[in-house]
Design a protein around this motif. Structure first.
Motif, PDB file in Angstrom:
ATOM      1  N   VAL A 140       0.848  -1.288   0.029  1.00 50.22           N
ATOM      2  CA  VAL A 140       0.258  -0.020  -0.165  1.00 50.22           C
ATOM      3  C   VAL A 140       0.960   1.076  -0.161  1.00 50.22           C
ATOM      4  N   GLN A 141       2.025   1.249   0.808  1.00 49.26           N
ATOM      5  CA  GLN A 141       2.921   2.058   0.866  1.00 49.26           C
ATOM      6  C   GLN A 141       3.329   2.632  -0.613  1.00 49.26           C
ATOM      7  N   ALA A 142       3.789   1.391  -1.354  1.00 44.63           N
ATOM      8  CA  ALA A 142       4.380   1.697  -2.705  1.00 44.63           C
ATOM      9  C   ALA A 142       3.315   2.268  -3.529  1.00 44.63           C
ATOM     10  N   VAL A 143       2.119   1.925  -3.486  1.00 39.42           N
ATOM     11  CA  VAL A 143       0.902   2.380  -4.153  1.00 39.42           C
ATOM     12  C   VAL A 143       0.776   3.780  -4.079  1.00 39.42           C
ATOM     13  N   LYS A 144       0.952   4.344  -2.828  1.00 39.56           N
ATOM     14  CA  LYS A 144       0.944   5.546  -2.610  1.00 39.56           C
ATOM     15  C   LYS A 144       2.154   6.455  -3.047  1.00 39.56           C
ATOM     16  N   ALA A 145       3.193   5.939  -3.149  1.00 42.59           N
ATOM     17  CA  ALA A 145       4.435   6.450  -3.487  1.00 42.59           C
ATOM     18  C   ALA A 145       4.204   6.702  -5.237  1.00 42.59           C
ATOM     19  N   LEU A 146       3.733   5.667  -5.639  1.00 41.31           N
ATOM     20  CA  LEU A 146       3.615   5.806  -7.228  1.00 41.31           C
ATOM     21  C   LEU A 146       2.778   7.087  -7.570  1.00 41.31           C
ATOM     22  N   ASN A 147       1.878   7.157  -6.813  1.00 39.19           N
ATOM     23  CA  ASN A 147       0.738   8.294  -7.155  1.00 39.19           C
ATOM     24  C   ASN A 147       1.466   9.717  -6.728  1.00 39.19           C
ATOM     25  N   ARG A 148       2.673   9.643  -6.489  1.00 44.08           N
ATOM     26  CA  ARG A 148       3.492  10.827  -6.180  1.00 44.08           C
ATOM     27  C   ARG A 148       4.512  11.388  -7.324  1.00 44.08           C
ATOM     28  N   VAL A 149       4.523  10.375  -8.355  1.00 45.87           N
ATOM     29  CA  VAL A 149       5.762  10.532  -9.207  1.00 45.87           C
ATOM     30  C   VAL A 149       5.359  11.205 -10.455  1.00 45.87           C
ATOM     31  N   ASP A 150       6.197  12.272 -10.998  1.00 47.82           N
ATOM     32  CA  ASP A 150       5.980  12.873 -12.144  1.00 47.82           C
ATOM     33  C   ASP A 150       6.977  12.000 -13.243  1.00 47.82           C
ATOM     34  N   ASN A 157      10.427  -4.619 -17.621  1.00 48.02           N
ATOM     35  CA  ASN A 157       9.873  -3.432 -17.735  1.00 48.02           C
ATOM     36  C   ASN A 157       8.446  -3.472 -18.323  1.00 48.02           C
ATOM     37  N   HIS A 158       8.097  -4.377 -18.748  1.00 52.97           N
ATOM     38  CA  HIS A 158       6.473  -4.625 -19.150  1.00 52.97           C
ATOM     39  C   HIS A 158       6.018  -4.699 -17.586  1.00 52.97           C
ATOM     40  N   LEU A 159       6.559  -5.344 -16.549  1.00 49.09           N
ATOM     41  CA  LEU A 159       5.574  -5.349 -15.443  1.00 49.09           C
ATOM     42  C   LEU A 159       5.681  -4.154 -14.730  1.00 49.09           C
ATOM     43  N   ARG A 160       6.672  -3.471 -14.956  1.00 49.41           N
ATOM     44  CA  ARG A 160       6.789  -1.974 -14.375  1.00 49.41           C
ATOM     45  C   ARG A 160       5.664  -1.159 -14.933  1.00 49.41           C
ATOM     46  N   ARG A 161       5.532  -1.129 -16.208  1.00 52.35           N
ATOM     47  CA  ARG A 161       4.650  -0.461 -17.026  1.00 52.35           C
ATOM     48  C   ARG A 161       3.184  -0.765 -16.684  1.00 52.35           C
ATOM     49  N   GLU A 162       2.866  -2.130 -16.143  1.00 53.22           N
ATOM     50  CA  GLU A 162       1.668  -2.768 -15.860  1.00 53.22           C
ATOM     51  C   GLU A 162       1.234  -2.161 -14.637  1.00 53.22           C
ATOM     52  N   ILE A 163       2.492  -2.334 -13.558  1.00 48.54           N
ATOM     53  CA  ILE A 163       2.111  -1.501 -12.354  1.00 48.54           C
ATOM     54  C   ILE A 163       1.673  -0.027 -12.392  1.00 48.54           C
ATOM     55  N   CYS A 164       2.431   0.526 -13.211  1.00 44.53           N
ATOM     56  CA  CYS A 164       1.796   1.956 -13.157  1.00 44.53           C
ATOM     57  C   CYS A 164       0.661   2.405 -13.728  1.00 44.53           C
ATOM     58  N   ARG A 178      -1.935  -0.027 -13.707  1.00 42.21           N
ATOM     59  CA  ARG A 178      -2.932  -0.440 -12.689  1.00 42.21           C
ATOM     60  C   ARG A 178      -3.058   0.419 -11.412  1.00 42.21           C
ATOM     61  N   TYR A 179      -2.099   0.910 -10.752  1.00 37.67           N
ATOM     62  CA  TYR A 179      -2.227   1.464  -9.519  1.00 37.67           C
ATOM     63  C   TYR A 179      -1.973   3.046  -9.536  1.00 37.67           C
ATOM     64  N   ILE A 180      -1.744   3.881 -10.667  1.00 41.06           N
ATOM     65  CA  ILE A 180      -1.547   5.105 -10.657  1.00 41.06           C
ATOM     66  C   ILE A 180      -3.157   5.601 -11.282  1.00 41.06           C
ATOM     67  N   THR A 181      -3.668   6.318 -10.272  1.00 42.97           N
ATOM     68  CA  THR A 181      -5.073   6.864 -10.818  1.00 42.97           C
ATOM     69  C   THR A 181      -5.095   8.358 -10.621  1.00 42.97           C
ATOM     70  N   ASP A 182      -5.672   9.075 -11.720  1.00 44.38           N
ATOM     71  CA  ASP A 182      -5.851  10.418 -11.764  1.00 44.38           C
ATOM     72  C   ASP A 182      -4.584  11.280 -11.622  1.00 44.38           C
ATOM     73  N   ARG A 183      -3.357  10.773 -12.491  1.00 45.05           N
ATOM     74  CA  ARG A 183      -2.121  11.609 -12.520  1.00 45.05           C
ATOM     75  C   ARG A 183      -1.445  11.615 -13.560  1.00 45.05           C
ATOM     76  N   ASN A 184      -0.833  12.291 -14.288  1.00 43.34           N
ATOM     77  CA  ASN A 184      -0.014  12.222 -15.272  1.00 43.34           C
ATOM     78  C   ASN A 184       1.341  12.101 -15.016  1.00 43.34           C
ATOM     79  N   TYR A 185       1.877  11.343 -15.665  1.00 43.86           N
ATOM     80  CA  TYR A 185       3.176  10.848 -15.475  1.00 43.86           C
ATOM     81  C   TYR A 185       4.125  10.559 -16.780  1.00 43.86           C
ATOM     82  N   ARG A 186       5.246  10.574 -16.859  1.00 46.22           N
ATOM     83  CA  ARG A 186       6.008  10.104 -17.923  1.00 46.22           C
ATOM     84  C   ARG A 186       6.871   8.977 -17.509  1.00 46.22           C
ATOM     85  N   ILE A 187       7.085   7.965 -18.605  1.00 46.97           N
ATOM     86  CA  ILE A 187       8.342   7.275 -18.339  1.00 46.97           C
ATOM     87  C   ILE A 187       9.390   7.337 -19.455  1.00 46.97           C
TER      88      ILE A 187
END
Ligand SMILES: C[S@@+](CC[C@H](N)C(=O)[O-])C[C@H]1O[C@@H](n2cnc3c(N)ncnc32)[C@H](O)[C@@H]1O
Length: 257
Positions: A19-29, A44-51, A53-62
């Motif tokens: 849960v802590q990681a999900v909250k952290a993901l949602n702070r990232v630009d 890297n496919h798993l990393r993109r999948e995680i972003c 799945r778990y990032i809501t309402d936030r724009n981010y770049r990879i």
């Protein structure tokens, strides 16, 4: 100030994320993806999948960066790793300078947990020490491949009241360490367990843990060493790469302790 999050994403299953990681993901630009070699695409496919799945309402770049491979085996292992980390440091510094504005938050999504056979923390400390970039960073823990292994085999890591050692295939090649009865082996490219097949050792082996390709084999090493080698070679051949970890146990556990 630029902020960096070092987020442990667990070792294979997108549901290993905390849960802590999900909250952290949602702070990232900006996410920096740094894998290398043939495994890069899958990891890297798993990393993109995680972003996703778990990032809501936030724009981010990879941003994917080509990370250097270890070279110069002739220099000795430690020196070669030192050189590699120095090269990685240059890549990290370029990413921080070019991809993050002041006040932005960047993140490295570290496979498993950042404390275990991973140099991200070491490299960030070196960057801070070098003093060219003013950054602060946080570490968010993840589920290691060791935890994935013991969970899948339903086996406790330590014998009651005893120690555990975590080592590499390279070190196991020198023999089972004294004074330890539970030994976790990672980064074994050469089937180092085979040299112990004449000893009274039990093995709990796992490849691609937490992923759809997961393979588990356990038993007396003398009985399953050949099978593990066969299955391992076939899996490496089929996938082009392998990621495996094993727990070795020797001696009889004294249940009265
Ligand atoms: C560079 S280390 C990184 C370890 C990672 N930080 C962790 O917490 O598990 C890579 C090694 O971890 C092990 N490993 C990582 N993920 C694995 C998985 N899903 N299944 C089996 N072994 C894994 C393998 O021994 C691999 O060679």
């Amino acid at each position: 100030m630029k902020k960096i999050l070092v987020i442990g994403i667990g070792a294979g299953n997108p549901e290993y994320i905390t849960v802590q990681a999900v909250k952290a993901l949602n702070r990232v630009d900006v996410f920096f993806l740094m894998d290398k070699g043939v495994s890069k695409e899958k990891l890297n496919h798993l990393r993109r999948e995680i972003c996703k799945r778990y990032i809501t309402d936030r724009n981010y770049r990879i941003v994917e960066a080509t990370t250097p491979e270890r070279q110069g085996e002739g220099l000795g292992y430690l020196k070669a790793v030192d050189n590699l980390n120095a090269e990685k440091q240059h890549v990290f510094e370029r990413l921080i300078a070019e991809e993050l504005d002041d006040g932005d938050c960047g993140a490295f999504l570290v496979w498993g947990d950042p404390s275990l056979y991973d140099s991200t923390i070491r490299i960030l400390n070196a960057i801070i020490k070098a003093g060219q970039h003013v950054i602060e960073y946080e570490v968010i823990p993840g589920i290691t491949s060791v935890q994935a292994l013991t969970a899948q085999h339903k086996v406790p890591l330590n014998n009651i009241g005893h120690s555990v050692e975590i080592t590499t295939g390279r070190r196991l090649a020198r023999g089972f360490p004294d004074n330890v009865d539970s030994l976790v082996v990672m980064l074994d490219a050469e089937n180092a367990y085979k040299a112990l097949a004449d000893q009274a050792v039990e093995i709990f082996w796992g490849a691609y843990l937490g992923t759809p390709d997961e393979i588990l084999i356990s038993g007396k090493l003398s009985e399953v060493a050949d099978e593990i080698e066969r299955v391992r070679n076939a899996a490496r051949e089929a996938n082009g790469w392998i990621m495996d970890t094993y727990l070795l146990k020797r001696g009889v556990q004294d249940e009265s302790e």
